[in-house]
Design a protein around this motif. Structure first.
Motif, PDB file in Angstrom:
ATOM      1  N   GLY A  19       0.616  -0.977  -0.005  1.00 52.70           N
ATOM      2  CA  GLY A  19      -0.033  -0.047  -0.086  1.00 52.70           C
ATOM      3  C   GLY A  19       0.902   1.171  -0.123  1.00 52.70           C
ATOM      4  N   PHE A  20       1.952   1.176  -0.246  1.00 54.70           N
ATOM      5  CA  PHE A  20       2.876   2.293  -0.425  1.00 54.70           C
ATOM      6  C   PHE A  20       2.964   3.011  -1.780  1.00 54.70           C
ATOM      7  CE2 PHE A  20       4.689   0.011   3.335  1.00 54.70           C
ATOM      8  CZ  PHE A  20       4.346   0.936   4.338  1.00 54.70           C
ATOM      9  N   GLY A  21       2.042   3.615  -2.022  1.00 49.99           N
ATOM     10  CA  GLY A  21       1.795   3.948  -3.564  1.00 49.99           C
ATOM     11  C   GLY A  21       2.963   5.167  -3.882  1.00 49.99           C
ATOM     12  N   GLY A  22       3.320   5.858  -3.222  1.00 49.70           N
ATOM     13  CA  GLY A  22       4.549   6.902  -3.748  1.00 49.70           C
ATOM     14  C   GLY A  22       5.845   5.926  -3.837  1.00 49.70           C
ATOM     15  N   ILE A  23       6.023   5.276  -2.912  1.00 50.64           N
ATOM     16  CA  ILE A  23       7.398   4.631  -3.077  1.00 50.64           C
ATOM     17  C   ILE A  23       7.115   3.562  -4.165  1.00 50.64           C
ATOM     18  CG2 ILE A  23       8.744   2.649  -1.990  1.00 50.64           C
ATOM     19  CD1 ILE A  23       7.974   4.099   0.905  1.00 50.64           C
ATOM     20  N   ALA A  24       6.124   2.769  -4.264  1.00 50.17           N
ATOM     21  CA  ALA A  24       6.125   1.958  -5.541  1.00 50.17           C
ATOM     22  C   ALA A  24       6.182   2.665  -6.981  1.00 50.17           C
ATOM     23  CB  ALA A  24       4.869   1.273  -5.349  1.00 50.17           C
ATOM     24  N   GLY A  25       5.464   3.830  -7.029  1.00 48.38           N
ATOM     25  CA  GLY A  25       5.733   4.621  -8.259  1.00 48.38           C
ATOM     26  C   GLY A  25       7.031   4.911  -8.567  1.00 48.38           C
ATOM     27  N   ALA A  26       7.693   5.559  -7.763  1.00 43.13           N
ATOM     28  CA  ALA A  26       9.338   6.008  -7.606  1.00 43.13           C
ATOM     29  C   ALA A  26      10.187   4.652  -8.013  1.00 43.13           C
ATOM     30  CB  ALA A  26       9.762   6.365  -6.466  1.00 43.13           C
ATOM     31  N   ALA A  27      10.091   3.505  -7.442  1.00 50.08           N
ATOM     32  CA  ALA A  27      10.565   2.381  -7.832  1.00 50.08           C
ATOM     33  C   ALA A  27      10.546   1.931  -9.060  1.00 50.08           C
ATOM     34  CB  ALA A  27      10.543   1.295  -6.674  1.00 50.08           C
ATOM     35  N   SER A  28       9.196   2.005  -9.302  1.00 52.00           N
ATOM     36  CA  SER A  28       8.702   1.594 -10.561  1.00 52.00           C
ATOM     37  C   SER A  28       9.300   2.356 -11.807  1.00 52.00           C
ATOM     38  CB  SER A  28       7.235   1.542 -10.979  1.00 52.00           C
ATOM     39  OG  SER A  28       6.845   1.232 -12.367  1.00 52.00           O
ATOM     40  N   GLY A  29       9.499   3.820 -11.539  1.00 54.70           N
ATOM     41  CA  GLY A  29       9.968   4.617 -12.690  1.00 54.70           C
ATOM     42  C   GLY A  29      11.589   4.417 -12.680  1.00 54.70           C
ATOM     43  N   ILE A  30      12.026   4.272 -11.829  1.00 52.60           N
ATOM     44  CA  ILE A  30      13.480   3.945 -11.695  1.00 52.60           C
ATOM     45  C   ILE A  30      13.788   2.643 -12.425  1.00 52.60           C
ATOM     46  CG2 ILE A  30      15.704   3.463 -10.280  1.00 52.60           C
ATOM     47  CD1 ILE A  30      14.602   5.367  -8.245  1.00 52.60           C
ATOM     48  N   ALA A  31      13.086   1.462 -12.301  1.00 52.63           N
ATOM     49  CA  ALA A  31      13.295   0.424 -12.746  1.00 52.63           C
ATOM     50  C   ALA A  31      12.956   0.482 -14.332  1.00 52.63           C
ATOM     51  CB  ALA A  31      12.333  -0.619 -12.204  1.00 52.63           C
ATOM     52  N   THR A  32      12.191   1.078 -14.533  1.00 51.56           N
ATOM     53  CA  THR A  32      11.922   1.241 -16.104  1.00 51.56           C
ATOM     54  C   THR A  32      12.974   2.069 -16.824  1.00 51.56           C
ATOM     55  OG1 THR A  32       9.611   1.565 -15.648  1.00 51.56           O
ATOM     56  CG2 THR A  32      10.172   2.342 -17.703  1.00 51.56           C
ATOM     57  N   ILE A  33      13.407   2.942 -16.022  1.00 46.21           N
ATOM     58  CA  ILE A  33      14.469   3.812 -16.975  1.00 46.21           C
ATOM     59  C   ILE A  33      15.837   3.037 -16.879  1.00 46.21           C
ATOM     60  CG2 ILE A  33      16.141   5.603 -16.452  1.00 46.21           C
ATOM     61  CD1 ILE A  33      13.661   7.506 -15.053  1.00 46.21           C
ATOM     62  N   LEU A  34      16.202   2.265 -15.775  1.00 38.66           N
ATOM     63  CA  LEU A  34      17.259   1.279 -15.830  1.00 38.66           C
ATOM     64  C   LEU A  34      17.250   0.166 -17.007  1.00 38.66           C
ATOM     65  CD1 LEU A  34      18.230   0.871 -12.156  1.00 38.66           C
ATOM     66  CD2 LEU A  34      19.377   2.093 -13.822  1.00 38.66           C
ATOM     67  N   PHE A  35      15.867  -0.475 -17.143  1.00 41.30           N
ATOM     68  CA  PHE A  35      15.770  -1.129 -17.940  1.00 41.30           C
ATOM     69  C   PHE A  35      15.934  -0.579 -19.458  1.00 41.30           C
ATOM     70  CE2 PHE A  35      12.990  -3.668 -20.878  1.00 41.30           C
ATOM     71  CZ  PHE A  35      13.326  -4.769 -20.926  1.00 41.30           C
ATOM     72  N   TYR A  36      15.342   0.421 -19.551  1.00 34.92           N
ATOM     73  CA  TYR A  36      15.648   1.110 -21.049  1.00 34.92           C
ATOM     74  C   TYR A  36      17.036   1.317 -21.188  1.00 34.92           C
ATOM     75  CZ  TYR A  36      10.668   1.283 -21.820  1.00 34.92           C
ATOM     76  OH  TYR A  36       9.301   0.931 -22.115  1.00 34.92           O
ATOM     77  N   ILE A  37      17.898   1.733 -20.152  1.00 41.56           N
ATOM     78  CA  ILE A  37      19.437   1.966 -20.569  1.00 41.56           C
ATOM     79  C   ILE A  37      19.852   0.711 -20.905  1.00 41.56           C
ATOM     80  CG2 ILE A  37      21.442   2.705 -19.202  1.00 41.56           C
ATOM     81  CD1 ILE A  37      19.810   4.717 -17.901  1.00 41.56           C
ATOM     82  N   PHE A  38      19.447  -0.352 -20.045  1.00 40.20           N
ATOM     83  CA  PHE A  38      20.151  -1.790 -20.308  1.00 40.20           C
ATOM     84  C   PHE A  38      19.859  -2.228 -21.733  1.00 40.20           C
ATOM     85  CE2 PHE A  38      19.700  -6.393 -20.383  1.00 40.20           C
ATOM     86  CZ  PHE A  38      20.673  -6.850 -20.410  1.00 40.20           C
ATOM     87  N   ILE A  39      18.673  -1.995 -22.226  1.00 38.17           N
ATOM     88  CA  ILE A  39      18.499  -2.340 -23.419  1.00 38.17           C
ATOM     89  C   ILE A  39      19.269  -1.664 -24.536  1.00 38.17           C
ATOM     90  CG2 ILE A  39      16.438  -2.549 -25.240  1.00 38.17           C
ATOM     91  CD1 ILE A  39      16.307  -4.588 -23.402  1.00 38.17           C
ATOM     92  N   VAL A  40      19.226  -0.391 -24.417  1.00 33.08           N
ATOM     93  CA  VAL A  40      20.086   0.502 -25.236  1.00 33.08           C
ATOM     94  C   VAL A  40      21.611  -0.035 -25.497  1.00 33.08           C
ATOM     95  CG1 VAL A  40      21.049   2.724 -25.743  1.00 33.08           C
ATOM     96  CG2 VAL A  40      18.703   2.555 -25.417  1.00 33.08           C
TER      97      VAL A  40
END
Length: 57
Positions: A19-40
């Protein structure tokens, strides 16, 4: 780098489940950015290997 993306994804899933929505959103955003950097970086490395790779036969 992919390891960090997976760690942040797991943190986001656990935080979202608790139920920690803010933390989940931030961690999800960071994971998405790192994933795209990894793909590139993976694609650039693959292209460099194909261009400069040694032929076996």
């Amino acid at each position: 780098m992919l390891r960090y993306a997976l760690i942040f994804l797991v943190v986001a899933l656990i935080a979202g489940a608790l139920g920690f929505g803010g933390i989940a959103g931030a961690a999800s955003g960071i994971a998405t950015i790192l994933f795209y950097i990894f793909i590139v970086l993976f694609v650039v490395g693959l292209i460099m290997h194909l261009v400069n790779g040694r032929r076996v036969l």
